[in-house]
Scaffold this motif. Structure first.
Motif, PDB file in Angstrom:
ATOM      1  N   UNK A  24       0.955  -1.487  -0.223  1.00  0.00           N
ATOM      2  CA  UNK A  24       0.283  -0.061   0.138  1.00  0.00           C
ATOM      3  C   UNK A  24       0.731   1.167   0.189  1.00  0.00           C
ATOM      4  N   UNK A  25       1.806   1.615   0.900  1.00  0.00           N
ATOM      5  CA  UNK A  25       2.690   2.088   0.849  1.00  0.00           C
ATOM      6  C   UNK A  25       3.696   2.679  -0.646  1.00  0.00           C
ATOM      7  N   UNK A  26       3.779   1.760  -1.336  1.00  0.00           N
ATOM      8  CA  UNK A  26       4.623   2.284  -2.365  1.00  0.00           C
ATOM      9  C   UNK A  26       3.572   2.361  -3.449  1.00  0.00           C
ATOM     10  N   UNK A  27       2.333   1.459  -3.885  1.00  0.00           N
ATOM     11  CA  UNK A  27       1.284   2.318  -4.510  1.00  0.00           C
ATOM     12  C   UNK A  27       1.686   3.549  -4.253  1.00  0.00           C
ATOM     13  N   UNK A  28       1.512   3.957  -2.574  1.00  0.00           N
ATOM     14  CA  UNK A  28       0.974   5.764  -2.074  1.00  0.00           C
ATOM     15  C   UNK A  28       2.047   6.579  -3.070  1.00  0.00           C
ATOM     16  N   UNK A  29       3.426   5.967  -2.500  1.00  0.00           N
ATOM     17  CA  UNK A  29       4.874   6.537  -3.814  1.00  0.00           C
ATOM     18  C   UNK A  29       4.587   6.708  -5.224  1.00  0.00           C
ATOM     19  N   UNK A  30       3.851   5.484  -5.158  1.00  0.00           N
ATOM     20  CA  UNK A  30       3.326   6.194  -6.594  1.00  0.00           C
ATOM     21  C   UNK A  30       2.367   6.646  -7.748  1.00  0.00           C
ATOM     22  N   UNK A  31       1.468   6.956  -6.772  1.00  0.00           N
ATOM     23  CA  UNK A  31       0.302   6.929  -7.066  1.00  0.00           C
ATOM     24  C   UNK A  31      -0.229   8.197  -6.325  1.00  0.00           C
ATOM     25  N   UNK A  33       1.869  10.893  -6.359  1.00  0.00           N
ATOM     26  CA  UNK A  33       3.499  11.925  -6.874  1.00  0.00           C
ATOM     27  C   UNK A  33       1.986  11.863  -8.713  1.00  0.00           C
ATOM     28  N   UNK A  34       1.871  10.879  -8.795  1.00  0.00           N
ATOM     29  CA  UNK A  34       1.377  10.755 -10.128  1.00  0.00           C
ATOM     30  C   UNK A  34      -0.372  11.671  -9.935  1.00  0.00           C
ATOM     31  N   UNK A  35      -0.653  11.935  -9.255  1.00  0.00           N
ATOM     32  CA  UNK A  35      -1.644  12.621  -8.483  1.00  0.00           C
ATOM     33  C   UNK A  35      -1.751  14.450  -8.724  1.00  0.00           C
ATOM     34  N   UNK A  36      -0.563  14.470  -8.656  1.00  0.00           N
ATOM     35  CA  UNK A  36      -0.043  15.446  -8.192  1.00  0.00           C
ATOM     36  C   UNK A  36       0.535  15.741  -8.913  1.00  0.00           C
ATOM     37  N   UNK A  37       1.367  15.537  -9.590  1.00  0.00           N
ATOM     38  CA  UNK A  37       2.089  16.030 -10.733  1.00  0.00           C
ATOM     39  C   UNK A  37       0.474  16.148 -12.049  1.00  0.00           C
ATOM     40  N   UNK A  38       0.014  15.285 -12.172  1.00  0.00           N
ATOM     41  CA  UNK A  38      -1.574  15.644 -12.938  1.00  0.00           C
ATOM     42  C   UNK A  38      -1.965  17.202 -12.603  1.00  0.00           C
ATOM     43  N   UNK A  39      -1.896  17.322 -11.309  1.00  0.00           N
ATOM     44  CA  UNK A  39      -2.873  18.693 -11.026  1.00  0.00           C
ATOM     45  C   UNK A  39      -1.937  19.600 -11.791  1.00  0.00           C
ATOM     46  N   UNK A  40      -1.008  19.505 -11.322  1.00  0.00           N
ATOM     47  CA  UNK A  40      -0.084  20.669 -11.566  1.00  0.00           C
ATOM     48  C   UNK A  40       0.138  20.718 -12.872  1.00  0.00           C
ATOM     49  N   UNK A  41      -0.014  20.058 -13.867  1.00  0.00           N
ATOM     50  CA  UNK A  41      -0.348  19.984 -15.409  1.00  0.00           C
ATOM     51  C   UNK A  41      -1.282  20.335 -16.330  1.00  0.00           C
TER      52      UNK A  41
ATOM     53  N   UNK B  64       4.468  19.141  -0.775  1.00  0.00           N
ATOM     54  CA  UNK B  64       4.046  17.739  -1.553  1.00  0.00           C
ATOM     55  C   UNK B  64       5.568  18.229  -2.282  1.00  0.00           C
ATOM     56  N   UNK B  65       5.494  16.755  -2.639  1.00  0.00           N
ATOM     57  CA  UNK B  65       6.674  16.057  -3.482  1.00  0.00           C
ATOM     58  C   UNK B  65       8.193  17.410  -3.452  1.00  0.00           C
ATOM     59  N   UNK B  66       8.763  16.942  -2.354  1.00  0.00           N
ATOM     60  CA  UNK B  66       9.381  18.405  -1.757  1.00  0.00           C
ATOM     61  C   UNK B  66      11.068  18.606  -2.836  1.00  0.00           C
ATOM     62  N   UNK B  67      11.200  17.120  -3.010  1.00  0.00           N
ATOM     63  CA  UNK B  67      12.397  16.798  -3.252  1.00  0.00           C
ATOM     64  C   UNK B  67      12.182  17.604  -4.413  1.00  0.00           C
ATOM     65  N   UNK B  68      11.390  16.884  -5.428  1.00  0.00           N
ATOM     66  CA  UNK B  68      11.339  17.589  -6.643  1.00  0.00           C
ATOM     67  C   UNK B  68      10.546  18.871  -6.820  1.00  0.00           C
ATOM     68  N   UNK B  69      10.175  19.747  -6.542  1.00  0.00           N
ATOM     69  CA  UNK B  69      10.097  20.666  -6.276  1.00  0.00           C
ATOM     70  C   UNK B  69      11.374  21.873  -6.099  1.00  0.00           C
ATOM     71  N   UNK B  70      12.259  20.668  -5.068  1.00  0.00           N
ATOM     72  CA  UNK B  70      13.374  22.164  -4.547  1.00  0.00           C
ATOM     73  C   UNK B  70      14.306  21.651  -5.979  1.00  0.00           C
ATOM     74  N   UNK B  71      14.375  20.781  -6.560  1.00  0.00           N
ATOM     75  CA  UNK B  71      15.400  20.112  -7.175  1.00  0.00           C
ATOM     76  C   UNK B  71      14.700  21.033  -9.041  1.00  0.00           C
TER      77      UNK B  71
END
Lengths: 250, 170
Positions: A24-31, A33-41, B64-71
């Motif tokens: 679950x943690x691994x999944x969270x560590x992938x999901x 950031x992906x969600x955040x990146x999509x929102x950022x984009x 959030x995504x601190x390392x990436x944001x820092x980079x």
């Protein structure tokens, strides 16, 4: 069930649960950031789109308010009797940012003046330093030629100069070209041609530029002031400029 | 330290982005004044940079995504330093357009060394954030995005609170 069997069963369950948690943690560590990146984009995309929309070229097809060239080289465009708010445009015909301002809000300036909502004052100057060649000479040639143009054609000539603005660092605004722009807006004759070729007004323009730069309060070109106040960003969108003028009218 | 750097950079980025965002024409003009990018690319940067700065600033604030944001912040600073240094080297007289503004200015008003020094300081802060994320009060910690379990501090307990649904009690 024997004791050992129970223990091993419990351990199995616990091991299973730990595996589950790790997964679950691994999944969270992938999901996540992906969600955040999509929102950022998405946010960047929307911002980009809105920026593009706010940067549309202005258009104004109506007539101009009367234009008069002042002894100091500035040019006033205003309906009779309109004294304020005063909208001053500090510009250099060779400065790309000034061309940009003109593209976005050249139409708005004309409209404001024609509707009697403002007294518009063009203040051409050469912001560049004589050491900056050839942009300095290009700027001075263009501005000196503009001084040869009578008020009723001045704004049209001004627009022609921006339309044909040389790439910074390249030669341009040659006497022949400057005379040709005049023809295109209906300014002809030996007097005009001589004025352009001899750079009759170059010295006066340089002197006026130096005074404008020395007088302080000018960060650079383009600068738009309303009643003497630098309006900054607002001058660079049509809505911002109209609002700034409306605010100054209150 | 990481937290301070994070918040400091976030403030800088948010202010810089905010000062630019209302006036895309001016932002494009500021980029064009550097004469480094062709017209189309300058427009893309002019439109995109302000909102991008704001988004990165928000990520840094919330951690959030601190390392990436820092980079990314560090890379931005490197790009700014290159831009300003090249404008300086080519003898242009422009406003850096860092916080709104931009365009041609009188040669006596240029501030290239100050701008570069400032950006180098920001670059150092960004490097710190990238090397030692995420600092205190970071969503990364709450969400268990730390990545490494060896510097957990109270990470594990946070983890259990954050994801109670991950272990259904029988």
């Amino acid at each position: 069930m024997s004791k050992t069997a129970r223990t091993s069963a419990r351990e199995k369950v616990r091991a299973e649960r730990e595996r589950e948690q790790r997964r679950a943690k691994r999944q969270r560590q992938i999901v996540v950031p992906l969600v955040v990146l999509v929102v950022v984009a998405a946010v960047v995309g929307i911002g980009f789109y809105m920026a593009r929309k706010g940067n549309e070229t202005g258009t104004y097809a109506g007539g101009l308010a009367p234009v008069t060239v002042q002894p100091d080289g500035s040019v006033v465009m205003a309906k009779p009797g309109v004294e304020k708010p005063v909208v001053e445009i500090y510009e250099d015909f060779q400065c790309p940012g000034c061309k940009e301002l003109e593209r976005v809000n050249g139409a708005t300036f004309k409209q404001l003046a024609a509707e009697g909502k403002a007294k518009v004052v063009y203040r051409p100057l050469t912001i560049f330093d004589p050491s900056q060649k050839p942009i300095y000479e290009v700027s001075v040639r263009g501005a000196a030629a503009a001084r040869c143009v009578p008020g009723d054609k001045w704004v049209q000539y001004h627009d022609k100069l921006y339309e044909n603005q040389p790439v910074e660092g390249k030669q341009g605004f040659t006497p022949d070209e400057l005379i040709e722009y005049g023809k295109q807006v209906g300014v002809t004759g030996a007097e005009f041609e001589g004025c352009v070729r001899n750079q009759t007004h170059a010295q006066a323009h340089i002197k006026a530029s130096d005074e404008l730069k020395k007088s302080g309060g000018l960060q650079g070109t383009p600068t738009v002031k309303i009643n003497g106040q630098d309006v900054g960003n607002q001058a660079f969108t049509a809505d911002g400029l109209k609002k700034a003028v409306a605010d100054a009218t209150k | 330290m990481t937290t301070a750097a994070r918040l400091g950079l976030a403030a800088v980025l948010l202010i810089a982005g905010w000062d630019k965002i209302g006036a895309p024409a001016r932002s494009v003009m500021a980029v064009e004044a550097y004469q480094l990018l062709p017209k189309g690319a300058a427009e893309i940067v002019g439109y995109g940079l302000p909102i991008f700065e704001i988004v990165i600033g928000v990520l840094l604030i919330v951690g959030l995504l601190t390392r990436l944001a820092g980079i990314v912040t560090g890379l931005l600073m490197v790009a700014f330093i290159i831009g300003v240094a090249s404008a300086w080297a080519r003898g242009l007289s422009i406003d850096c357009g860092c916080f709104g503004g931009g365009g041609q200015i009188d040669p006596s008003q240029t501030q290239y060394p100050q701008t570069i020094l400032r950006d180098v300081a920001f670059l150092a802060m960004a490097a710190w954030v990238a090397v030692k994320p995420p600092g205190k009060l970071a969503l990364d910690t709450v969400l268990g995005l730390g990545g490494r379990s060896d510097d957990d501090r109270d990470d594990t307990s946070d983890d259990d609170h954050a994801a109670p649904d991950a272990d259904p009690k029988e």
